[in-house]
Enzyme design. Structure first.
Site, mmCIF file in Angstrom:
data_model
loop_
_atom_site.group_PDB
_atom_site.id
_atom_site.type_symbol
_atom_site.label_atom_id
_atom_site.label_comp_id
_atom_site.label_asym_id
_atom_site.label_seq_id
_atom_site.Cartn_x
_atom_site.Cartn_y
_atom_site.Cartn_z
ATOM 1 N N MET A 30 0.851 -1.197 0.000
ATOM 2 C CA MET A 30 0.000 0.000 0.000
ATOM 3 C C MET A 30 0.891 1.254 0.000
ATOM 4 S SD MET A 30 -3.428 -0.950 2.063
ATOM 5 C CE MET A 30 -2.849 -0.589 3.699
ATOM 6 N N GLU A 35 11.908 -0.167 5.241
ATOM 7 C CA GLU A 35 12.849 -1.296 5.090
ATOM 8 C C GLU A 35 12.145 -2.651 5.088
ATOM 9 O OE1 GLU A 35 16.156 -2.286 4.440
ATOM 10 O OE2 GLU A 35 16.113 -0.226 3.775
ATOM 11 N N GLY A 36 11.018 -2.753 5.818
ATOM 12 C CA GLY A 36 10.276 -4.012 5.843
ATOM 13 C C GLY A 36 9.820 -4.372 4.433
ATOM 14 N N HIS A 37 9.194 -3.400 3.745
ATOM 15 C CA HIS A 37 8.771 -3.649 2.357
ATOM 16 C C HIS A 37 9.990 -3.975 1.484
ATOM 17 C CE1 HIS A 37 5.531 -0.666 3.600
ATOM 18 N NE2 HIS A 37 4.806 -1.666 3.163
HETATM 19 O O1 PAF Z 1 -0.080 -5.816 3.607
HETATM 20 C C1 PAF Z 1 -0.509 -4.884 2.892
HETATM 21 O O2 PAF Z 1 0.151 -3.858 2.688
HETATM 22 C C2 PAF Z 1 -1.895 -5.007 2.265
HETATM 23 O O3 PAF Z 1 -2.786 -5.647 3.133
HETATM 24 C C3 PAF Z 1 -1.878 -5.678 0.894
HETATM 25 C C4 PAF Z 1 -1.401 -7.119 0.968
HETATM 26 C C5 PAF Z 1 -0.979 -4.900 -0.048
HETATM 27 C C6 PAF Z 1 -3.284 -5.702 0.302
HETATM 28 O O4 PAF Z 1 -3.781 -4.409 0.145
#
Ligand code: PAF
Length: 291
Positions: A30, A35-37
């Site tokens: 989203m 850093e986690g992403h």
């Molecule tokens: O974990 C997230 O950021 C959201 O729940 C996701 C998986 C992108 C779905 O909108």
């Protein structure tokens, strides 16, 4: 790195890569990346040769009183970060493209969407499953990567993939933590300086639990009351603390190897989640030390 907003265009772009035999990876996000992403992006990068990251703040997973409008966004910065990670394509659809007028189809992983986080966020997992299925249908990835901070989300998505015979492999990435152990989250930015300091107790309570388990603690009620006492002493308001089997999400009568300890706690209005799995190599996550 290409930025694509339309569903048709992303389909065309990905199919062209598939025709060349490329393995497609997807990291759904989203945005407001941390850093986690980026650790999920790095994991996906190693496992595929065409990597798509989606950025979409999904209204369907927010309840009417939740933080959809305030949810932090910074597309320019996100794109700079993703470019550095060697991402091939960023899919950034509009709400109107994902949920056009007349939209009325939702996916529910029945039962699991109403427990743990689902108990206080009744539409959340329905919205997550729906948007993830839509992203899988649009992008048709071979692999997709999710973080273990949202453990219940990952379990629900794995269930949906199995139940609906989807041809995608789900991988999960470790929790990445700040120096003081707080799990990284876009929502950490909502915390005041004092709340931010207090929120470090969440990690300390998980560390306490891990050690207490090693020392022989087996009673979930004792674990819950000790953790609740630690957290409330730092002004955290407990939404839930639960001890469940990590695969079935069934509450356990005794703490054992494979028990998922998970909680949601409010600091002020900000709801934070965290978890650990007892006695397994799904460890407590690693600390991110900024360079
Ligand atoms: O974990 C997230 O950021 C959201 O729940 C996701 C998986 C992108 C779905 O909108």
């Amino acid at each position: 790195m290409r930025l694509v907003k339309s569903i048709d265009q992303v389909r065309k772009a990905v199919r062209a890569q598939k025709e060349q035999g490329k393995k497609i990876g997807l990291v759904p996000t989203m945005g407001y990346l941390h850093e986690g992403h980026l650790s999920l992006v790095r994991l996906a990068r190693r496992k595929c040769n065409f990597l798509v990251v989606s950025i979409f703040v999904n209204p369907a997973q927010f309840g009417p009183k939740e933080d959809l409008r305030e949810y932090p966004r910074d597309l320019k910065r996100d794109l700079q970060l993703l470019k550095k990670e060697g991402v091939d394509l960023v899919f950034c659809p509009s709400v109107a493209a994902m949920y056009p007028g007349g939209y009325q189809t939702y996916v529910e992983v029945v039962g699991w969407n109403k427990i743990l986080c689902g108990a206080s966020r009744p539409v959340h997992f329905r919205g997550v499953a729906t948007v993830v299925l839509k992203l899988f249908n649009i992008i048709e990835p071979d692999i997709a990567v999710f973080g273990r901070k949202d453990f219940q989300q990952a379990v629900i998505i794995e269930r949906m993939v199995k139940d609906l015979d989807l041809d995608v492999k789900i991988l999960t990435g470790r929790i990445v933590r700040e120096r003081d152990g707080l799990a990284m989250s876009s929502r950490n930015t909502y915390l005041s300086a004092e709340q931010r300091k207090n929120a470090a107790i969440l990690y300390q309570s998980l560390k306490w639990l891990k050690q207490a388990y090693v020392n022989g603690l087996r009673d979930p009620k004792t674990a819950e009351s000790r953790m609740a006492a630690m957290i409330t002493a730092r002004d955290g308001r407990i939404d839930y603390i639960a001890f469940v089997d990590k695969n079935s999400l069934e509450p356990v009568k005794e703490l054992r190897r494979g028990t998922l300890a998970a909680f949601a706690v409010f600091f002020g209005k900000t709801r934070l989640i965290d978890n650990t799995v007892l006695g397994s190599n799904l460890d407590i996550g690693h600390l991110f030390i900024p360079m």
